[in-house]
Scaffold this motif. Structure first.
Motif, PDB file in Angstrom:
ATOM      1  N   ARG A  98      54.978   4.405  -8.798  1.00  0.00           N
ATOM      2  CA  ARG A  98      54.214   5.656  -8.884  1.00  0.00           C
ATOM      3  C   ARG A  98      52.897   5.543  -8.115  1.00  0.00           C
ATOM      4  O   ARG A  98      52.395   6.536  -7.569  1.00  0.00           O
ATOM      5  N   LEU A  99      52.353   4.343  -8.050  1.00  0.00           N
ATOM      6  CA  LEU A  99      51.095   4.124  -7.339  1.00  0.00           C
ATOM      7  C   LEU A  99      51.220   4.441  -5.852  1.00  0.00           C
ATOM      8  O   LEU A  99      50.229   4.754  -5.188  1.00  0.00           O
ATOM      9  N   THR A 100      52.434   4.366  -5.317  1.00  0.00           N
ATOM     10  CA  THR A 100      52.643   4.608  -3.886  1.00  0.00           C
ATOM     11  C   THR A 100      52.984   6.060  -3.579  1.00  0.00           C
ATOM     12  O   THR A 100      53.157   6.417  -2.412  1.00  0.00           O
ATOM     13  N   VAL A 101      53.090   6.898  -4.612  1.00  0.00           N
ATOM     14  CA  VAL A 101      53.531   8.282  -4.431  1.00  0.00           C
ATOM     15  C   VAL A 101      52.334   9.209  -4.231  1.00  0.00           C
ATOM     16  O   VAL A 101      51.325   9.103  -4.930  1.00  0.00           O
ATOM     17  N   GLY A 102      52.447  10.121  -3.269  1.00  0.00           N
ATOM     18  CA  GLY A 102      51.456  11.177  -3.103  1.00  0.00           C
ATOM     19  C   GLY A 102      50.173  10.767  -2.411  1.00  0.00           C
ATOM     20  O   GLY A 102      49.193  11.517  -2.440  1.00  0.00           O
ATOM     21  N   GLN A 103      50.139   9.599  -1.794  1.00  0.00           N
ATOM     22  CA  GLN A 103      48.955   9.178  -1.054  1.00  0.00           C
ATOM     23  C   GLN A 103      49.371   8.218   0.055  1.00  0.00           C
ATOM     24  O   GLN A 103      50.440   7.609  -0.001  1.00  0.00           O
ATOM     25  N   LYS A 189      62.311  -4.133  -5.625  1.00  0.00           N
ATOM     26  CA  LYS A 189      63.325  -3.930  -4.582  1.00  0.00           C
ATOM     27  C   LYS A 189      62.774  -3.125  -3.411  1.00  0.00           C
ATOM     28  O   LYS A 189      63.494  -2.344  -2.785  1.00  0.00           O
ATOM     29  N   CYS A 190      61.498  -3.327  -3.113  1.00  0.00           N
ATOM     30  CA  CYS A 190      60.859  -2.444  -2.140  1.00  0.00           C
ATOM     31  C   CYS A 190      59.808  -3.185  -1.319  1.00  0.00           C
ATOM     32  O   CYS A 190      58.859  -3.747  -1.875  1.00  0.00           O
ATOM     33  N   VAL A 191      59.989  -3.179  -0.004  1.00  0.00           N
ATOM     34  CA  VAL A 191      59.018  -3.788   0.893  1.00  0.00           C
ATOM     35  C   VAL A 191      57.671  -3.080   0.786  1.00  0.00           C
ATOM     36  O   VAL A 191      56.613  -3.710   0.755  1.00  0.00           O
ATOM     37  N   GLY A 192      57.708  -1.748   0.720  1.00  0.00           N
ATOM     38  CA  GLY A 192      56.470  -0.977   0.661  1.00  0.00           C
ATOM     39  C   GLY A 192      55.643  -1.291  -0.569  1.00  0.00           C
ATOM     40  O   GLY A 192      54.419  -1.406  -0.498  1.00  0.00           O
ATOM     41  N   VAL A 193      56.295  -1.437  -1.726  1.00  0.00           N
ATOM     42  CA  VAL A 193      55.580  -1.783  -2.956  1.00  0.00           C
ATOM     43  C   VAL A 193      54.967  -3.172  -2.831  1.00  0.00           C
ATOM     44  O   VAL A 193      53.818  -3.401  -3.222  1.00  0.00           O
ATOM     45  N   CYS A 194      55.723  -4.112  -2.278  1.00  0.00           N
ATOM     46  CA  CYS A 194      55.207  -5.473  -2.086  1.00  0.00           C
ATOM     47  C   CYS A 194      53.986  -5.476  -1.169  1.00  0.00           C
ATOM     48  O   CYS A 194      52.947  -6.050  -1.499  1.00  0.00           O
ATOM     49  N   ILE A 195      54.106  -4.824  -0.022  1.00  0.00           N
ATOM     50  CA  ILE A 195      53.037  -4.855   0.976  1.00  0.00           C
ATOM     51  C   ILE A 195      51.795  -4.113   0.501  1.00  0.00           C
ATOM     52  O   ILE A 195      50.672  -4.614   0.607  1.00  0.00           O
ATOM     53  N   ASN A 196      51.988  -2.915  -0.051  1.00  0.00           N
ATOM     54  CA  ASN A 196      50.856  -2.027  -0.312  1.00  0.00           C
ATOM     55  C   ASN A 196      50.258  -2.133  -1.705  1.00  0.00           C
ATOM     56  O   ASN A 196      49.129  -1.690  -1.922  1.00  0.00           O
ATOM     57  N   THR A 197      50.997  -2.711  -2.665  1.00  0.00           N
ATOM     58  CA  THR A 197      50.420  -2.882  -4.002  1.00  0.00           C
ATOM     59  C   THR A 197      50.189  -4.344  -4.348  1.00  0.00           C
ATOM     60  O   THR A 197      49.607  -4.634  -5.393  1.00  0.00           O
ATOM     61  N   CYS A 198      50.644  -5.260  -3.481  1.00  0.00           N
ATOM     62  CA  CYS A 198      50.476  -6.682  -3.794  1.00  0.00           C
ATOM     63  C   CYS A 198      49.863  -7.457  -2.628  1.00  0.00           C
ATOM     64  O   CYS A 198      48.715  -7.872  -2.694  1.00  0.00           O
TER      65      CYS A 198
END
Length: 271
Positions: A98-103, A189-198
């Motif tokens: 959810r942190l990656t949604v809408g921004q 299971k997501c590259v975007g979550v790994c890169i942008n939240t971690c």
């Protein structure tokens, strides 16, 4: 003097030991030379001087795991303004998505940095950056945060161990943390979550707010991850981790593909 420096000519390795550690009789897992697990030089970190290093896979749930998970999740919920109905770690992963949604990606990373900062008393971070980080050209601080990370973050990442990393000057230092199979990456299971939240926000947090450079090298094939404290990350334009394609099992990619009537979905958002 805050720490002693030990130098091994054959290994070309600096080792810094605090006064408390210097009082502990050898052998100690914090002072003994590391063993090799899966081709990685690593030691199991322990609070006790007489404990025997365990295999990296042997970690069992700890008493405070649920407390750490609840604290971290609450901070994420405060930032996103939303919480998942799922309990435990699965709910945490949904909040991370959810942190990656809408921004855009930069705002997601900024939010993740704020979450990390909120976990610490502000004065503690400032004092560490000003007083500890400069000691011995930053090596002492890098050693400290590597050990704390290995001890306190296994509930989030899974089994991990302190290991040796090569420094730009040709020497090596026990300031790495090797995560054999990152639970956060595997569950998201997501590259975007790994890169942008971690990866990127964690590198920023340690460098800007604790004064410790950090390079994180996630492996999107086997889900391992190498932390290298004391080493500056490359510019984002040349960071290989940011060039990885979206994982086939990425939930966001699957949802976008379904919305596009099974047409090829765009890659996961990342830097």
């Amino acid at each position: 003097m805050i720490g002693r420096i030990f130098y091994n000519r054959e290994r070309k390795e600096d080792r810094i030991v605090s006064p408390v550690m210097a009082m502990v009789p050898l052998p100690s897992p914090l002072l003994a030379w590391p063993k090799v697990y899966h081709g990685k030089t690593a030691i199991r970190v322990s609070c006790f001087s007489n404990s025997t290093p365990e295999p990296i896979e042997a970690r069992k749930p700890k008493v405070f795991d649920n407390l750490f998970l609840s604290l971290f999740r609450n901070k994420m919920v405060q930032e996103t303004g939303w919480d998942s109905e799922k309990p435990g770690y699965q709910g945490l992963i949904e909040v991370a998505h959810r942190l990656t949604v809408g921004q855009d990606n930069s705002k997601t990373r900024d939010a993740a940095v704020r979450i990390l900062k909120s976990l610490f008393p502000p004065l503690l971070l400032e004092l560490y950056r000003m007083l500890v980080a400069p000691i011995h050209s930053g090596k002492f601080a890098a050693l400290m945060v590597a050990r704390v990370t290995a001890l306190s973050c296994q509930w989030l990442m899974g089994p991990c161990a302190v290991n040796s990393v090569d420094l730009p000057n040709g020497s090596s230092l026990m300031s790495g943390v090797f995560v054999e199979k990152c639970k956060y990456l595997e569950e998201s299971k997501c590259v975007g979550v790994c890169i942008n939240t971690c990866k990127l926000p964690t590198q920023t947090f340690f460098k800007d707010h604790m004064g410790v450079p950090l390079l994180m090298e996630p492996n999107f094939t086997d889900y391992s991850c190498q932390f290298k404290f004391g080493i500056l990350p490359p510019q984002q334009e040349v960071d290989d981790a940011l060039k990885e394609p979206c994982l086939e099992i990425c939930p966001s990619s699957v949802r976008r593909k379904e919305m596009n009537h099974n047409m090829d979905a765009p890659k996961c958002p990342k830097a």
